[in-house]
Design an enzyme around this catalytic site. Structure first.
Site, PDB file in Angstrom:
ATOM      1  N   SER A   1       0.403  -0.883   0.142  1.00  0.00           N
ATOM      2  CA  SER A   1       0.367  -0.261   0.141  1.00  0.00           C
ATOM      3  C   SER A   1       0.739   1.392   0.090  1.00  0.00           C
ATOM      4  O   SER A   1       1.659   1.215  -0.711  1.00  0.00           O
ATOM      5  CB  SER A   1      -0.978  -0.219   1.056  1.00  0.00           C
ATOM      6  OG  SER A   1      -1.347   1.115   1.055  1.00  0.00           O
TER       7      SER A   1
ATOM      8  N   TYR B   1      -5.563   8.027  -6.676  1.00  0.00           N
ATOM      9  CA  TYR B   1      -4.193   6.745  -6.085  1.00  0.00           C
ATOM     10  C   TYR B   1      -4.904   6.675  -4.606  1.00  0.00           C
ATOM     11  O   TYR B   1      -4.972   5.318  -4.462  1.00  0.00           O
ATOM     12  CB  TYR B   1      -3.240   7.749  -6.338  1.00  0.00           C
ATOM     13  CG  TYR B   1      -2.261   6.812  -5.818  1.00  0.00           C
ATOM     14  CD1 TYR B   1      -1.348   5.598  -6.094  1.00  0.00           C
ATOM     15  CD2 TYR B   1      -1.521   7.047  -4.107  1.00  0.00           C
ATOM     16  CE1 TYR B   1      -0.318   5.175  -5.466  1.00  0.00           C
ATOM     17  CE2 TYR B   1      -0.318   6.405  -3.740  1.00  0.00           C
ATOM     18  CZ  TYR B   1      -0.381   5.837  -4.523  1.00  0.00           C
ATOM     19  OH  TYR B   1       1.176   4.942  -3.392  1.00  0.00           O
TER      20      TYR B   1
ATOM     21  N   LYS C   1      -5.673   2.229  -2.829  1.00  0.00           N
ATOM     22  CA  LYS C   1      -4.801   2.120  -1.312  1.00  0.00           C
ATOM     23  C   LYS C   1      -5.996   2.085  -0.647  1.00  0.00           C
ATOM     24  O   LYS C   1      -5.525   0.868   0.451  1.00  0.00           O
ATOM     25  CB  LYS C   1      -4.016   3.521  -1.542  1.00  0.00           C
ATOM     26  CG  LYS C   1      -2.512   3.272  -2.724  1.00  0.00           C
ATOM     27  CD  LYS C   1      -1.741   2.057  -2.462  1.00  0.00           C
ATOM     28  CE  LYS C   1      -1.277   1.666  -3.201  1.00  0.00           C
ATOM     29  NZ  LYS C   1      -0.171   0.375  -4.000  1.00  0.00           N
TER      30      LYS C   1
END
Length: 279
Positions: free
Chosen positions: A135, A149, A153
């Protein structure tokens, strides 16, 4: 030191490259995946007996299944699956195209989910194994200019967190790896910057654009040391649920979690006020 067999996605660069080189140097076996032709040829030349290469596009579900099955068919056993492949899509949410959004999610989130799901039947039959899901500090902290993004994650962290509880009875451990900034090619090599909308020029979302275009800011993390810490985590029992790497990651996550907890605690009475009085 126990010799192990590893499946490492994105072995051609960044953390995947550091992991593969360190593992091979100590005598472990690695099946490493790549996208660019020729990008892992040097690993195959240096370690012909212990390195196996496989092409993998994380947006191709059939190829993911085939590569995972190939790993077990070729190596007989895989002790550790490292879900590492991915990239960063940066820019304000409005600046992103629909195609960019779909590809970011397909690579970082859906691809990681498919990889782990494909590996689970094999690991479960072994009654042992470890999954390292890469991650980021961006899986616990969210900054303007990285909305998609962060979405991938945060999403993959929720998935891995739940899976850890599901597979623990089978002897499978899951660790979510949360690096801060590191001196890899992630920032200036594998990050994609959305086309600019001028209205965002003087907003917080523009900061990441400046970092990526000026190319002057370097991460403080040592990628090789981070890779070593990931490898060492596999020897820890039970598997650490999270592995925070880098002082910047620790400080940012601690601050964000403290703020989040303060927000929650401030709503204790108002939350309870919505309970059904009959309970």
């Amino acid at each position: 030191m126990t010799e192990r067999t590893w499946l490492v996605t994105g072995a051609n660069s960044g953390f995947g490259r550091h992991l593969s080189e360190q593992l091979l140097s100590r005598g472990d076996r690695v099946l490493g995946t790549f996208r660019a032709k020729g990008s892992v040829d040097d690993l195959a030349e240096r370690w012909p007996a212990t390195f196996h290469a496989a092409h993998l596009d994380m947006t191709d579900p059939d190829e993911i299944t085939a590569v995972v099955d190939q790993a077990w068919a070729t190596l007989g056993r895989v002790d550790v699956v490292v879900s590492n492949a991915g990239y960063g899509l940066m820019g304000a949410a409005e600046e992103l195209t629909d195609e960019q959004v779909v590809h970011q999610i397909a690579t970082n989130l859906t691809g990681s989910i498919r990889l782990i799901r494909a590996a689970l039947p094999h690991l479960r039959r072994q009654r042992a194994g470890r999954i390292l899901q890469l991650s980021s500090v961006g899986g616990q902290v969210a900054w303007p200019g990285g909305s998609l993004y962060h979405a991938t994650k945060w999403g993959v962290e929720g998935f891995a967190d739940a899976v850890a509880g599901e597979v623990a009875p089978f002897g499978i451990g899951v660790t979510i790896v949360e690096p801060g900034s590191a001196r890899t090619n992630f920032r200036y090599g594998s990050s994609v910057l959305a086309d600019r909308i001028e209205a965002y020029d003087d907003t917080p979302a523009s900061r990441i654009r400046g970092i990526l275009t000026e190319r002057t800011a370097q991460g403080i993390g040592d990628a090789a040391r981070m890779a070593s810490a990931m490898i060492a985590s596999v020897d820890v029992e039970p598997a650490p649920r999270r592995l925070v790497l880098g002082s910047d990651a620790y400080e940012a996550m601690e601050s964000a979690l403290a703020d989040r907890l303060a927000d929650v605690r401030g709503q204790r009475e108002s939350a309870a006020a919505t309970d059904d009085p009959r309970t």
